[in-house]
Design an enzyme around this catalytic site. Structure first.
Site, mmCIF file in Angstrom:
data_model
loop_
_atom_site.group_PDB
_atom_site.id
_atom_site.type_symbol
_atom_site.label_atom_id
_atom_site.label_comp_id
_atom_site.label_asym_id
_atom_site.label_seq_id
_atom_site.Cartn_x
_atom_site.Cartn_y
_atom_site.Cartn_z
ATOM 1 N N CYS A 17 -39.940 28.345 -19.619
ATOM 2 C CA CYS A 17 -40.387 27.230 -18.771
ATOM 3 C C CYS A 17 -40.494 25.996 -19.655
ATOM 4 O O CYS A 17 -39.819 25.925 -20.691
ATOM 5 C CB CYS A 17 -41.694 27.568 -18.064
ATOM 6 S SG CYS A 17 -43.107 27.862 -19.146
ATOM 7 N N ARG B 244 -46.001 29.296 -16.559
ATOM 8 C CA ARG B 244 -45.071 30.151 -15.822
ATOM 9 C C ARG B 244 -44.397 31.214 -16.676
ATOM 10 O O ARG B 244 -44.427 32.402 -16.308
ATOM 11 C CB ARG B 244 -43.998 29.281 -15.137
ATOM 12 C CG ARG B 244 -44.572 28.387 -14.050
ATOM 13 C CD ARG B 244 -43.596 27.305 -13.648
ATOM 14 N NE ARG B 244 -43.386 26.335 -14.728
ATOM 15 C CZ ARG B 244 -42.541 25.328 -14.691
ATOM 16 N NH1 ARG B 244 -41.775 25.157 -13.629
ATOM 17 N NH2 ARG B 244 -42.441 24.496 -15.705
ATOM 18 N N ASP C 39 -44.433 24.304 -10.831
ATOM 19 C CA ASP C 39 -45.261 24.131 -12.019
ATOM 20 C C ASP C 39 -46.720 23.998 -11.578
ATOM 21 O O ASP C 39 -47.062 23.043 -10.872
ATOM 22 C CB ASP C 39 -44.800 22.861 -12.745
ATOM 23 C CG ASP C 39 -45.533 22.646 -14.041
ATOM 24 O OD1 ASP C 39 -46.507 23.373 -14.314
ATOM 25 O OD2 ASP C 39 -45.135 21.734 -14.783
HETATM 26 P P1 4NP Z 1 -45.355 25.540 -17.890
HETATM 27 O O1 4NP Z 1 -46.365 24.425 -17.363
HETATM 28 O O2 4NP Z 1 -44.033 24.839 -18.134
HETATM 29 O O3 4NP Z 1 -45.270 26.488 -16.748
HETATM 30 O O4 4NP Z 1 -45.944 26.134 -19.144
HETATM 31 C C1 4NP Z 1 -46.599 23.226 -18.052
HETATM 32 C C2 4NP Z 1 -47.457 23.216 -19.115
HETATM 33 C C3 4NP Z 1 -47.711 22.039 -19.777
HETATM 34 C C4 4NP Z 1 -47.116 20.868 -19.361
HETATM 35 C C5 4NP Z 1 -46.244 20.899 -18.285
HETATM 36 C C6 4NP Z 1 -45.982 22.069 -17.642
HETATM 37 N N1 4NP Z 1 -47.392 19.673 -20.012
HETATM 38 O O5 4NP Z 1 -46.886 18.619 -19.581
HETATM 39 O O6 4NP Z 1 -48.138 19.659 -21.022
#
Ligand code: 4NP
Length: 155
Positions: free
Chosen positions: A7, A13, A123
């Site tokens: 991800c 995710r 997300d």
């Molecule tokens: P992930 O979610 O891609 O599912 O781990 C996110 C975690 C952090 C961020 C964005 C999405 N961020 O912008 O820090």
């Protein structure tokens, strides 16, 4: 088979997808190597998001031992299938591909559950507990679909 879940941050995710698959590999005594990574480096070295760690336990899955890392080109050599959680992740992974063989390894994870629909795992990072639970349940279903599609578990 070696599977990598990817991800953006590798804290919401993909660690949950990783956690579910590890959980089922143990449950069904399968032979599979599983890991996860993020296309971004914002959270490298961190544990999964505290909400995902807390809520995953309600589903009997602990992801506490996982630590975020960034996807690297070497992952194309280490893994047979690289599952992207959304199209942006998929695009970023494909940008790093060196050849057609690398590209063929990259798939959208939800196409296991909803074939050819190119759906994305939302997300949950800026969402609430309900959004996190929806993602957890979606990833549970997609993981089961992946195992069934490969005839590793029964319907
Ligand atoms: P992930 O979610 O891609 O599912 O781990 C996110 C975690 C952090 C961020 C964005 C999405 N961020 O912008 O820090």
């Amino acid at each position: 088979m070696r599977i990598l879940m990817v991800c953006l941050g590798n804290i919401c995710r993909s660690p949950m997808a990783d956690g579910w698959l590890r959980h089922k590999v143990k449950q069904y005594n399968l032979s599979m190597e599983v890991d996860s990574a993020g296309t971004a480096n914002y959270h490298v070295g961190e544990k999964p998001d505290h909400r995902m760690r807390r809520l995953s336990l309600e589903y009997g899955v602990s992801i506490d031992e996982l630590r975020a890392r960034q996807f690297t080109v070497a992952d194309f050599d280490k893994y047979d299938i690289i599952f992207a959680m959304d199209k942006s992740n998929e695009k970023n992974i494909l940008h790093l591909a060196r050849n057609e063989q690398d590209k063929e390894k990259v798939r959208l994870f939800l196409n296991e559950l909803y074939p050819n629909q190119d759906m994305e795992v939302p997300d949950p990072y800026y969402g609430n507990d309900l959004n996190f639970k929806e993602v957890i349940e979606l990833l549970d279903q997609a993981t089961n679909a992946f195992l069934k599609n490969n005839r590793l578990i029964q319907n």
